[in-house]
Design an enzyme around this catalytic site. Structure first.
Site, PDB file in Angstrom:
ATOM      1  N   ARG A   1      26.395   1.088  34.993  1.00  0.00           N
ATOM      2  CA  ARG A   1      27.078   2.351  34.720  1.00  0.00           C
ATOM      3  C   ARG A   1      27.377   3.092  36.037  1.00  0.00           C
ATOM      4  NH1 ARG A   1      30.346   4.653  30.996  1.00  0.00           N
ATOM      5  NH2 ARG A   1      30.187   6.904  31.142  1.00  0.00           N
TER       6      ARG A   1
ATOM      7  N   VAL B   1      20.946  13.182  29.479  1.00  0.00           N
ATOM      8  CA  VAL B   1      20.347  11.846  29.372  1.00  0.00           C
ATOM      9  C   VAL B   1      20.121  11.483  27.910  1.00  0.00           C
ATOM     10  CG1 VAL B   1      19.189  11.911  31.608  1.00  0.00           C
ATOM     11  CG2 VAL B   1      18.018  12.783  29.596  1.00  0.00           C
ATOM     12  N   LEU B   2      20.089  10.207  27.650  1.00  0.00           N
ATOM     13  CA  LEU B   2      19.763   9.743  26.296  1.00  0.00           C
ATOM     14  C   LEU B   2      19.149   8.353  26.378  1.00  0.00           C
ATOM     15  CD1 LEU B   2      20.024  10.016  23.153  1.00  0.00           C
ATOM     16  CD2 LEU B   2      22.198   8.819  23.357  1.00  0.00           C
TER      17      LEU B   2
ATOM     18  N   HIS C   1      21.301  13.051  10.751  1.00  0.00           N
ATOM     19  CA  HIS C   1      20.155  13.056  11.680  1.00  0.00           C
ATOM     20  C   HIS C   1      18.847  13.068  10.895  1.00  0.00           C
ATOM     21  CE1 HIS C   1      22.721  13.332  15.169  1.00  0.00           C
ATOM     22  NE2 HIS C   1      23.383  14.325  14.592  1.00  0.00           N
TER      23      HIS C   1
ATOM     24  N   VAL D   1      21.826  25.161  23.472  1.00  0.00           N
ATOM     25  CA  VAL D   1      22.412  25.228  22.129  1.00  0.00           C
ATOM     26  C   VAL D   1      22.521  23.808  21.558  1.00  0.00           C
ATOM     27  CG1 VAL D   1      24.473  25.867  20.823  1.00  0.00           C
ATOM     28  CG2 VAL D   1      23.649  27.350  22.658  1.00  0.00           C
TER      29      VAL D   1
ATOM     30  N   SER E   1      30.248  14.232  21.990  1.00  0.00           N
ATOM     31  CA  SER E   1      29.681  14.189  23.338  1.00  0.00           C
ATOM     32  C   SER E   1      30.742  14.548  24.374  1.00  0.00           C
ATOM     33  CB  SER E   1      29.111  12.798  23.637  1.00  0.00           C
ATOM     34  OG  SER E   1      27.909  12.603  22.926  1.00  0.00           O
TER      35      SER E   1
ATOM     36  N   LYS F   1      28.081  18.966   8.824  1.00  0.00           N
ATOM     37  CA  LYS F   1      26.635  19.065   9.083  1.00  0.00           C
ATOM     38  C   LYS F   1      25.835  18.532   7.897  1.00  0.00           C
ATOM     39  CE  LYS F   1      25.133  20.387  12.319  1.00  0.00           C
ATOM     40  NZ  LYS F   1      24.975  19.674  13.617  1.00  0.00           N
TER      41      LYS F   1
ATOM     42  N   ARG G   1      33.392  24.178  12.187  1.00  0.00           N
ATOM     43  CA  ARG G   1      34.231  22.998  11.968  1.00  0.00           C
ATOM     44  C   ARG G   1      34.493  22.776  10.475  1.00  0.00           C
ATOM     45  NH1 ARG G   1      30.589  18.852  15.361  1.00  0.00           N
ATOM     46  NH2 ARG G   1      29.022  20.303  14.592  1.00  0.00           N
TER      47      ARG G   1
ATOM     48  N   ILE H   1      19.291  18.706  24.378  1.00  0.00           N
ATOM     49  CA  ILE H   1      18.303  19.447  23.579  1.00  0.00           C
ATOM     50  C   ILE H   1      18.213  18.924  22.157  1.00  0.00           C
ATOM     51  CG2 ILE H   1      19.952  21.275  22.941  1.00  0.00           C
ATOM     52  CD1 ILE H   1      16.187  21.748  23.695  1.00  0.00           C
ATOM     53  N   ASP H   2      19.325  18.357  21.641  1.00  0.00           N
ATOM     54  CA  ASP H   2      19.252  17.853  20.256  1.00  0.00           C
ATOM     55  C   ASP H   2      18.326  16.650  20.134  1.00  0.00           C
ATOM     56  OD1 ASP H   2      20.991  16.238  21.672  1.00  0.00           O
ATOM     57  OD2 ASP H   2      22.313  15.875  19.968  1.00  0.00           O
TER      58      ASP H   2
ATOM     59  N   VAL I   1      22.089  19.836  27.523  1.00  0.00           N
ATOM     60  CA  VAL I   1      22.868  19.318  26.376  1.00  0.00           C
ATOM     61  C   VAL I   1      22.000  18.375  25.533  1.00  0.00           C
ATOM     62  CG1 VAL I   1      24.999  18.141  25.709  1.00  0.00           C
ATOM     63  CG2 VAL I   1      24.937  19.456  27.829  1.00  0.00           C
TER      64      VAL I   1
ATOM     65  N   GLU J   1      26.412   9.426  12.426  1.00  0.00           N
ATOM     66  CA  GLU J   1      25.729   9.070  13.679  1.00  0.00           C
ATOM     67  C   GLU J   1      25.215   7.639  13.705  1.00  0.00           C
ATOM     68  OE1 GLU J   1      24.598  11.283  11.522  1.00  0.00           O
ATOM     69  OE2 GLU J   1      22.482  10.930  11.088  1.00  0.00           O
TER      70      GLU J   1
ATOM     71  N   SER K   1      18.889   7.784  39.646  1.00  0.00           N
ATOM     72  CA  SER K   1      17.998   8.869  39.221  1.00  0.00           C
ATOM     73  C   SER K   1      16.536   8.466  39.375  1.00  0.00           C
ATOM     74  CB  SER K   1      18.299   9.190  37.754  1.00  0.00           C
ATOM     75  OG  SER K   1      17.372  10.112  37.244  1.00  0.00           O
TER      76      SER K   1
ATOM     77  N   TYR L   1      27.277  14.105   9.234  1.00  0.00           N
ATOM     78  CA  TYR L   1      26.127  13.936  10.135  1.00  0.00           C
ATOM     79  C   TYR L   1      24.866  14.280   9.342  1.00  0.00           C
ATOM     80  CZ  TYR L   1      29.246  13.992  14.240  1.00  0.00           C
ATOM     81  OH  TYR L   1      30.204  13.707  15.174  1.00  0.00           O
TER      82      TYR L   1
HETATM   83  N1  LIG Z   1      23.801  19.932  22.368  1.00  0.00           N
HETATM   84  C1  LIG Z   1      24.875  19.422  21.791  1.00  0.00           C
HETATM   85  O1  LIG Z   1      25.636  20.128  21.125  1.00  0.00           O
HETATM   86  C2  LIG Z   1      25.202  17.970  21.976  1.00  0.00           C
HETATM   87  C3  LIG Z   1      26.475  17.478  21.648  1.00  0.00           C
HETATM   88  C4  LIG Z   1      26.749  16.112  21.892  1.00  0.00           C
HETATM   89  C5  LIG Z   1      25.757  15.283  22.425  1.00  0.00           C
HETATM   90  N2  LIG Z   1      24.521  15.800  22.716  1.00  0.00           N
HETATM   91  C6  LIG Z   1      23.438  15.001  23.304  1.00  0.00           C
HETATM   92  O2  LIG Z   1      23.677  14.732  24.667  1.00  0.00           O
HETATM   93  C7  LIG Z   1      22.877  13.615  25.069  1.00  0.00           C
HETATM   94  C8  LIG Z   1      23.719  12.634  25.866  1.00  0.00           C
HETATM   95  O3  LIG Z   1      24.676  12.033  24.993  1.00  0.00           O
HETATM   96  P1  LIG Z   1      25.688  10.904  25.501  1.00  0.00           P
HETATM   97  O4  LIG Z   1      26.653  10.690  24.394  1.00  0.00           O
HETATM   98  O5  LIG Z   1      26.203  11.227  26.839  1.00  0.00           O
HETATM   99  O6  LIG Z   1      24.707   9.642  25.608  1.00  0.00           O
HETATM  100  P2  LIG Z   1      25.014   8.292  26.429  1.00  0.00           P
HETATM  101  O7  LIG Z   1      24.136   7.253  25.813  1.00  0.00           O
HETATM  102  O8  LIG Z   1      26.473   8.047  26.509  1.00  0.00           O
HETATM  103  O9  LIG Z   1      24.502   8.624  27.913  1.00  0.00           O
HETATM  104  C9  LIG Z   1      23.165   8.829  28.228  1.00  0.00           C
HETATM  105  C10 LIG Z   1      22.954   8.347  29.646  1.00  0.00           C
HETATM  106  O10 LIG Z   1      21.630   8.751  30.050  1.00  0.00           O
HETATM  107  C11 LIG Z   1      21.196   7.741  30.967  1.00  0.00           C
HETATM  108  N3  LIG Z   1      19.756   7.877  31.216  1.00  0.00           N
HETATM  109  C12 LIG Z   1      18.714   7.470  30.432  1.00  0.00           C
HETATM  110  N4  LIG Z   1      17.545   7.779  31.048  1.00  0.00           N
HETATM  111  C13 LIG Z   1      17.866   8.383  32.219  1.00  0.00           C
HETATM  112  C14 LIG Z   1      17.099   8.909  33.312  1.00  0.00           C
HETATM  113  N5  LIG Z   1      15.759   8.855  33.294  1.00  0.00           N
HETATM  114  N6  LIG Z   1      17.760   9.436  34.356  1.00  0.00           N
HETATM  115  C15 LIG Z   1      19.110   9.486  34.390  1.00  0.00           C
HETATM  116  N7  LIG Z   1      19.883   8.991  33.390  1.00  0.00           N
HETATM  117  C16 LIG Z   1      19.260   8.440  32.339  1.00  0.00           C
HETATM  118  C17 LIG Z   1      21.625   6.446  30.306  1.00  0.00           C
HETATM  119  O11 LIG Z   1      21.619   5.360  31.207  1.00  0.00           O
HETATM  120  C18 LIG Z   1      23.021   6.814  29.800  1.00  0.00           C
HETATM  121  O12 LIG Z   1      24.038   6.465  30.728  1.00  0.00           O
HETATM  122  C19 LIG Z   1      22.318  13.054  23.762  1.00  0.00           C
HETATM  123  O13 LIG Z   1      21.006  13.504  23.567  1.00  0.00           O
HETATM  124  C20 LIG Z   1      23.234  13.634  22.711  1.00  0.00           C
HETATM  125  O14 LIG Z   1      22.611  13.690  21.431  1.00  0.00           O
HETATM  126  C21 LIG Z   1      24.238  17.118  22.477  1.00  0.00           C
END
Ligand SMILES: NC(=O)c1ccc[n+]([C@@H]2O[C@H](COP(=O)([O-])OP(=O)(O)OC[C@H]3O[C@@H](n4cnc5c(N)ncnc54)[C@H](O)[C@@H]3O)[C@@H](O)[C@H]2O)c1
Length: 372
Positions: free
Chosen positions: A203, A239-240, A96, A298, A134, A75, A15, A269-270, A267, A118, A220, A94
């Protein structure tokens, strides 16, 4: 203000932090923009486009950092860049920081003003500079899942949508936030059967209203997760819990419930991942197998689709770049609460409470307005 855009140097990062149109808008507003040569190349944006938009091209990152007052990046600064930062320089990217004590300490010592994408939050608590990434990762998770379910990639040899007479794939999406909703939407378009799980009832009600008929919106809990795992060809971890490590929804023993050759795209994993057997991987070596289940973990998925991600990111960052360039950082922090919340470090002080608490560092309240 002099705004600088260096080429990203982190591994597998394609990017760039500014589009040619961003250069044009800044120049129109009376600023000057330095762009490192080849900065946009990974996103298919050649130097000539930046030049036509009014940028001054320079050969090295050192020249960008030596002159620019506001550096815009993607980054967190890498070791070679840390050495170039000057005290008082504004770095908008970003960071972090809570994940990296060493980086935090080095940046504090540098005297940089660290403005983090962030933590730029609006008055509803949303994170507008994180959302597009996301969205990208959520949509991409299905594309990657489809690829790794193919037999040559060690998957089960399943076509997501099936064909007439053959059932489509079963997909479980853990978490119905931005990543999960985007994953479910794309998977639904493929014609797969999707279970979309969350714990937030409001939600779930919203998702139930907007999702197509091939998406089952489910609460869940351990039982539902295990039942889903026994059916799933593809599992998306999305999840987050804001500011915390991702909750672990899949233990190693649970993998035995899954079919050999099924795929997990974690996803989350971060934030540590929501699967016990997840560990961070890169685009060069994205996958590994544990107990016959393929894992893809990743940490910077959007980097692989650099062009889409660059446009998605720059669309939301440019308005803030323009505001900071116009007002300067002190006035921007005073007039615009999202900017104040985005500033993590200033003049060697930590102005983000979570970062300070994570590392036991003193928290400075200098940017907290009396109204908040
Ligand atoms: N790997 C990557 O390149 C990458 C890129 C973007 C985002 N992410 C990561 O993806 C994750 C999700 O991001 P997001 O923007 O969708 O977050 P978000 O906050 O929009 O959504 C997270 C959801 O998880 C739900 N949740 C929490 N605990 C739960 C459980 N026990 N069971 C089921 N659901 C549960 C929450 O209610 C929420 O709706 C984050 O960790 C973010 O950092 C990773």
């Amino acid at each position: 203000m002099i705004v600088g855009v260096p080429k990203e140097v982190k591994r597998d990062e394609y990017r760039v932090a500014m589009l040619p149109v961003g250069v044009e808008e800044l120049v129109r507003a009376g600023h000057s923009v330095l762009v490192e040569r080849n900065a946009g190349i990974g996103s298919g944006l050649p130097d000539a486009l930046y030049e036509q938009a009014g940028a001054t091209l320079v050969d090295t990152a050192a020249e960008v950092f030596a002159t620019a007052e506001l550096i815009v990046k993607v980054k967190e600064p890498q070791p070679a860049e840390l050495a170039l930062i000057r005290p008082g320089q504004i770095l908008f990217t970003y960071f972090h920081l809570a994940a990296d004590r060493g980086l935090t300490e080095k940046l504090l010592a540098s005297g940089v003003t660290a403005v983090a994408y962030e933590t730029l939050s609006d008055d509803q608590g949303r994170l507008p500079l994180l959302t597009p990434m996301s969205e990208v990762a959520g949509r991409m998770s299905i594309q990657e899942g489809a690829k790794y379910l193919e037999r040559p990639q060690m998957g089960r040899g399943i076509l997501l949508g099936g064909v007439p007479g053959v059932a489509p794939a079963n997909i479980t999406v853990l978490g119905g936030g931005v990543v999960g909703a985007n994953a479910a939407k794309v998977a639904a378009g493929f014609g797969a059967n999707i279970g979309l799980l969350d714990i937030n009832m409001d939600r779930l009600r919203y998702l139930d209203d907007i999702m197509p008929a091939n998406v089952d919106v489910l609460f869940s809990d351990r039982h539902t997760v295990r039942e889903q795992l026994s059916r799933a060809d593809l599992v998306i971890g999305a999840v987050l819990i804001p500011g915390a490590k991702a909750p672990r929804l899949i233990e190693r023993a649970d993998l035995a419930l899954m079919k050999p050759g099924s795929v997990i795209i974690d996803v989350a994993i971060d934030q540590g991942g929501c699967v016990e057997t997840s560990r961070p991987t890169t685009h060069s070596e994205p996958t590994y197998i544990v107990d016959e289940v393929l894992h893809y973990c990743v940490t910077n998925m959007p980097g692989a689709v650099g062009r889409t991600s660059t446009y998605a990111l720059c669309n939301v960052t440019l308005p803030w770049v323009l505001r900071i360039a116009k007002l300067g950082i002190a006035a921007a922090a005073k007039q615009l609460p999202p900017v104040a919340r985005a500033i993590n470090l200033i003049d060697g002080e930590v102005t983000n409470r979570a970062v300070a608490e994570t590392f036991g560092l003193p928290y400075s309240e200098r940017l907290v307005s009396p109204a908040r």
